[in-house]
Design a protein around this motif. Structure first.
Motif, short mmCIF file in Angstrom:
data_model
loop_
_atom_site.label_atom_id
_atom_site.label_comp_id
_atom_site.label_asym_id
_atom_site.label_seq_id
_atom_site.Cartn_x
_atom_site.Cartn_y
_atom_site.Cartn_z
N GLU A 41 0.83 -1.21 0.00
CA GLU A 41 0.00 0.00 0.00
C GLU A 41 0.87 1.26 0.00
OE1 GLU A 41 -3.64 1.82 2.73
OE2 GLU A 41 -2.24 0.40 3.63
N ALA A 42 1.94 1.25 0.80
CA ALA A 42 2.84 2.41 0.87
C ALA A 42 3.50 2.66 -0.47
CB ALA A 42 3.89 2.19 1.96
N LEU A 43 3.96 1.62 -1.12
CA LEU A 43 4.62 1.79 -2.42
C LEU A 43 3.65 2.26 -3.49
CD1 LEU A 43 7.04 -1.25 -2.42
CD2 LEU A 43 7.68 1.17 -2.54
N GLN A 44 2.47 1.68 -3.54
CA GLN A 44 1.47 2.11 -4.52
C GLN A 44 1.11 3.58 -4.31
OE1 GLN A 44 -1.70 -0.92 -4.13
NE2 GLN A 44 -1.37 -1.22 -6.32
N PHE A 45 0.84 3.95 -3.07
CA PHE A 45 0.48 5.33 -2.73
C PHE A 45 1.62 6.28 -3.11
CE2 PHE A 45 0.75 8.88 0.23
CZ PHE A 45 -0.51 9.44 0.12
N SER A 46 2.84 5.91 -2.72
CA SER A 46 3.99 6.80 -2.95
C SER A 46 4.27 7.00 -4.43
CB SER A 46 5.22 6.24 -2.25
OG SER A 46 5.01 6.21 -0.85
N VAL A 47 4.26 5.92 -5.21
CA VAL A 47 4.51 6.04 -6.65
C VAL A 47 3.40 6.86 -7.31
CG1 VAL A 47 4.63 4.73 -8.82
CG2 VAL A 47 5.95 3.97 -6.82
N LYS A 48 2.16 6.57 -6.95
CA LYS A 48 1.01 7.28 -7.55
C LYS A 48 1.06 8.78 -7.26
CE LYS A 48 -4.00 7.52 -7.48
NZ LYS A 48 -5.20 7.21 -6.76
N ASN A 49 1.53 9.16 -6.08
CA ASN A 49 1.51 10.56 -5.67
C ASN A 49 2.85 11.27 -5.86
OD1 ASN A 49 -1.28 10.99 -4.56
ND2 ASN A 49 -0.66 9.15 -3.45
N SER A 50 3.70 10.72 -6.70
CA SER A 50 5.00 11.33 -6.96
C SER A 50 5.10 11.81 -8.40
CB SER A 50 6.11 10.30 -6.70
OG SER A 50 6.17 10.00 -5.33
N GLN A 51 5.78 12.92 -8.57
CA GLN A 51 6.03 13.45 -9.90
C GLN A 51 7.19 12.69 -10.54
OE1 GLN A 51 5.15 15.42 -7.19
NE2 GLN A 51 3.19 15.44 -8.22
N PHE A 52 8.01 12.08 -9.70
CA PHE A 52 9.19 11.36 -10.16
C PHE A 52 9.32 10.10 -9.32
CE2 PHE A 52 13.55 10.53 -8.72
CZ PHE A 52 14.18 10.24 -9.91
N SER A 53 9.52 8.95 -9.95
CA SER A 53 9.82 7.73 -9.21
C SER A 53 10.62 6.80 -10.10
CB SER A 53 8.57 7.04 -8.67
OG SER A 53 7.70 6.69 -9.71
N THR A 54 11.51 6.03 -9.49
CA THR A 54 12.35 5.11 -10.25
C THR A 54 12.71 3.91 -9.38
OG1 THR A 54 14.32 4.96 -11.66
CG2 THR A 54 14.54 6.27 -9.64
N VAL A 55 12.83 2.78 -10.02
CA VAL A 55 13.23 1.54 -9.35
C VAL A 55 14.71 1.33 -9.60
CG1 VAL A 55 12.97 -0.98 -9.35
CG2 VAL A 55 10.95 0.48 -9.57
N ALA A 56 15.44 1.02 -8.54
CA ALA A 56 16.86 0.67 -8.65
C ALA A 56 16.97 -0.85 -8.63
CB ALA A 56 17.65 1.28 -7.51
N SER A 57 17.74 -1.39 -9.58
CA SER A 57 17.95 -2.84 -9.68
C SER A 57 19.43 -3.13 -9.89
CB SER A 57 17.20 -3.42 -10.88
OG SER A 57 15.83 -3.17 -10.79
N ILE A 58 19.84 -4.29 -9.44
CA ILE A 58 21.17 -4.82 -9.74
C ILE A 58 20.97 -6.24 -10.24
CG2 ILE A 58 23.37 -5.62 -8.77
CD1 ILE A 58 23.50 -3.11 -7.10
N SER A 59 21.60 -6.54 -11.36
CA SER A 59 21.48 -7.87 -11.98
C SER A 59 20.02 -8.28 -12.17
CB SER A 59 22.22 -8.92 -11.13
OG SER A 59 23.57 -8.58 -11.01
N GLY A 60 19.19 -7.31 -12.53
CA GLY A 60 17.79 -7.57 -12.81
C GLY A 60 16.88 -7.68 -11.61
N GLU A 61 17.44 -7.58 -10.39
CA GLU A 61 16.62 -7.68 -9.18
C GLU A 61 16.34 -6.29 -8.62
OE1 GLU A 61 16.51 -9.54 -4.68
OE2 GLU A 61 18.30 -9.82 -5.90
N PRO A 62 15.06 -5.87 -8.59
CA PRO A 62 14.73 -4.57 -7.99
C PRO A 62 14.95 -4.63 -6.48
CG PRO A 62 12.73 -5.70 -8.70
CD PRO A 62 13.88 -6.57 -9.08
N PHE A 63 15.61 -3.56 -5.95
CA PHE A 63 15.87 -3.56 -4.51
C PHE A 63 15.42 -2.29 -3.81
CE2 PHE A 63 19.75 -1.86 -6.29
CZ PHE A 63 20.14 -0.87 -5.40
#
Length: 157
Positions: A41-63
């Motif tokens: 819920e926190a991630l959905q809310f935060s991404v939805k209410n942000s003007q900018f968001s990005t996922v950081a991954s290493i070797s294809g695994e989001p962390f």
């Protein structure tokens, strides 16, 4: 040993689910204390209410997911940065910190002042914020549970 590279991408439902299902305990506690949210819920809310968001991954695994919410503060050029991650944030601490400087620089292109709160027991995040140059204020009651949080801030120079 080769240097691990952090890759950035748009948040996807699968990445958000993976990070939520593996969220660091201190981040789980922080989102519950601040807004009463569960990890997904926190991630959905935060991404939805942000003007900018990005996922950081290493070797294809989001962390982790970074974001910047400006909301009504866009006029005053104040933004609220946030980051929620998995235990891999600590495993990948060096490449993560190096990559974080670029993300914060991008946020400062959008907002002259970055301000938010971090739970007093989120020691890994506090250390990371200090390393990025944020000022950490004395704890104050914050959030729906009125627990102790530090306000942190960074001004564009």
């Amino acid at each position: 040993m080769s240097q691990l590279e952090v890759n950035f991408s748009q948040p996807t439902p699968a990445a958000i689910r993976h990070i939520a299902d593996n969220m660091r305990e201190q981040d789980v506690r922080e989102v519950a204390a601040s807004h009463g949210h569960a990890p997904y819920e926190a991630l959905q809310f935060s991404v939805k209410n942000s003007q900018f968001s990005t996922v950081a991954s290493i070797s294809g695994e989001p962390f982790c997911v970074f974001g910047l919410s400006t909301g009504e503060s866009a006029i005053t050029h104040v933004g609220s940065p946030w980051m929620l991650g998995t235990k891999k944030v600590s495993v990948y601490r060096r490449p993560f910190l190096r990559a974080s400087f670029d993300v914060v620089e991008d946020m400062l292109k959008e907002s002259d002042l970055l301000v938010n709160h971090v739970h007093v027991e989120n020691h890994v995040s506090i250390k990371w914020l200090r390393a990025l140059g944020f000022t950490i204020e004395s704890p104050v009651e914050y959030g729906i549970n009125k627990e102790l949080f530090h306000q942190f801030h960074l001004r564009k120079t």
